[in-house]
Design an enzyme around this catalytic site. Sequence first.
Site, PDB file in Angstrom:
ATOM      1  N   GLU A  41      -9.073 -52.663 -69.813  1.00 34.63           N
ATOM      2  CA  GLU A  41     -10.171 -51.793 -69.356  1.00 34.63           C
ATOM      3  C   GLU A  41     -10.472 -50.733 -70.422  1.00 34.63           C
ATOM      4  O   GLU A  41      -9.607 -49.918 -70.745  1.00 34.63           O
ATOM      5  CB  GLU A  41      -9.737 -51.125 -68.044  1.00 34.63           C
ATOM      6  CG  GLU A  41     -10.743 -50.160 -67.473  1.00 34.63           C
ATOM      7  CD  GLU A  41     -10.187 -49.454 -66.220  1.00 34.63           C
ATOM      8  OE1 GLU A  41      -9.424 -50.062 -65.440  1.00 34.63           O
ATOM      9  OE2 GLU A  41     -10.512 -48.273 -66.026  1.00 34.63           O
ATOM     10  N   ARG A  45     -14.728 -42.685 -72.022  1.00 34.50           N
ATOM     11  CA  ARG A  45     -14.351 -41.271 -72.146  1.00 34.50           C
ATOM     12  C   ARG A  45     -14.430 -40.785 -73.582  1.00 34.50           C
ATOM     13  O   ARG A  45     -13.931 -39.718 -73.905  1.00 34.50           O
ATOM     14  CB  ARG A  45     -12.926 -41.053 -71.633  1.00 34.50           C
ATOM     15  CG  ARG A  45     -12.786 -41.350 -70.159  1.00 34.50           C
ATOM     16  CD  ARG A  45     -11.387 -41.056 -69.666  1.00 34.50           C
ATOM     17  NE  ARG A  45     -11.116 -41.842 -68.493  1.00 34.50           N
ATOM     18  CZ  ARG A  45      -9.927 -42.027 -67.966  1.00 34.50           C
ATOM     19  NH1 ARG A  45      -8.875 -41.475 -68.508  1.00 34.50           N
ATOM     20  NH2 ARG A  45      -9.775 -42.767 -66.897  1.00 34.50           N
ATOM     21  N   LYS A 129     -10.134 -49.861 -56.373  1.00 33.03           N
ATOM     22  CA  LYS A 129      -9.120 -49.083 -57.095  1.00 33.03           C
ATOM     23  C   LYS A 129      -8.591 -48.023 -56.118  1.00 33.03           C
ATOM     24  O   LYS A 129      -9.363 -47.513 -55.292  1.00 33.03           O
ATOM     25  CB  LYS A 129      -9.803 -48.435 -58.299  1.00 33.03           C
ATOM     26  CG  LYS A 129      -9.004 -47.401 -59.041  1.00 33.03           C
ATOM     27  CD  LYS A 129      -9.709 -47.032 -60.347  1.00 33.03           C
ATOM     28  CE  LYS A 129      -9.117 -45.788 -60.964  1.00 33.03           C
ATOM     29  NZ  LYS A 129      -9.376 -45.687 -62.406  1.00 33.03           N
TER      30      LYS A 129
HETATM   31  C1  3PG Z   1      -7.608 -43.848 -64.664  1.00 34.55           C
HETATM   32  O1  3PG Z   1      -8.645 -43.644 -65.231  1.00 34.55           O
HETATM   33  O2  3PG Z   1      -7.463 -44.837 -63.940  1.00 34.55           O
HETATM   34  C2  3PG Z   1      -6.502 -42.868 -64.786  1.00 34.55           C
HETATM   35  O3  3PG Z   1      -6.866 -41.819 -65.607  1.00 34.55           O
HETATM   36  C3  3PG Z   1      -5.249 -43.466 -65.270  1.00 34.55           C
HETATM   37  O4  3PG Z   1      -4.220 -42.655 -64.878  1.00 34.55           O
HETATM   38  P1  3PG Z   1      -2.861 -42.608 -65.718  1.00 34.55           P
HETATM   39  O5  3PG Z   1      -3.219 -41.946 -67.031  1.00 34.55           O
HETATM   40  O6  3PG Z   1      -1.924 -41.767 -64.894  1.00 34.55           O
HETATM   41  O7  3PG Z   1      -2.379 -44.003 -65.939  1.00 34.55           O
END
Ligand code: 3PG
Length: 215
Positions: A41, A45, A129
Amino acid sequence: MNDITSRLACAPVVPLIQADDPSVAIATARALAKGGLTVLEVVLRTPAALECLQALCALDDDIVVGAGTVLNAKKTHDCIERGAAFIVSPGLDEGSVHAAQSQDVPIYPGVMTPSEVMRAISLGLDVVKFFPASIAGGVPALKALGSVFGELKFMPTGGVSAANLHEFLAVPSVLACGGSWLTPKAAIADGDYEQVTTLASEAIKIATQTRGEQK
Ligand code: 3PG
């Protein structure tokens, strides 16, 4: 089950790729695939995220590339235009869901509460999700939601790591887990792609063991 959903059932961990440069995104994706993680994915960002997404989608590698942190219908279209095989969002935006559905691209919007789950179901979704998984109640919350919403599958993300992956994947309603722990910023900045491959292999090992125990 669509192709991606069935592929996730075999390699049920989705690493996040947050890159400023397509060549870094490609090197990261290849390091992950070498470790066995082939559903990836790219998160929107960074200013170059769409470029990174397009570069990965154009590869002839055996990887499935989706887009994450997709916040609206316009971005959903932009990502699909660049080849995204699936769309992930931190929340449930109906415009994004309709945009993805209109192009037959799977979308996994983020939910946290039963009401959001019900909205997702009424939009025709069967995978969502669960975000931010650890803050939203973690494994106990997933078990409670899973017992009520029988057919729905969850992709917990946010606070998942190698230390708790086993617990999340052991929940029957969990299709796959997502997370950024597989792509540590410092390792990638140092060009230490071996570390990325090691983390991916470790995740696959945990997943295989957990799913084996469920059979
Ligand atoms: C996301 O976008 O799904 C989260 O920011 C991921 O979270 P994590 O950095 O705790 O894995």
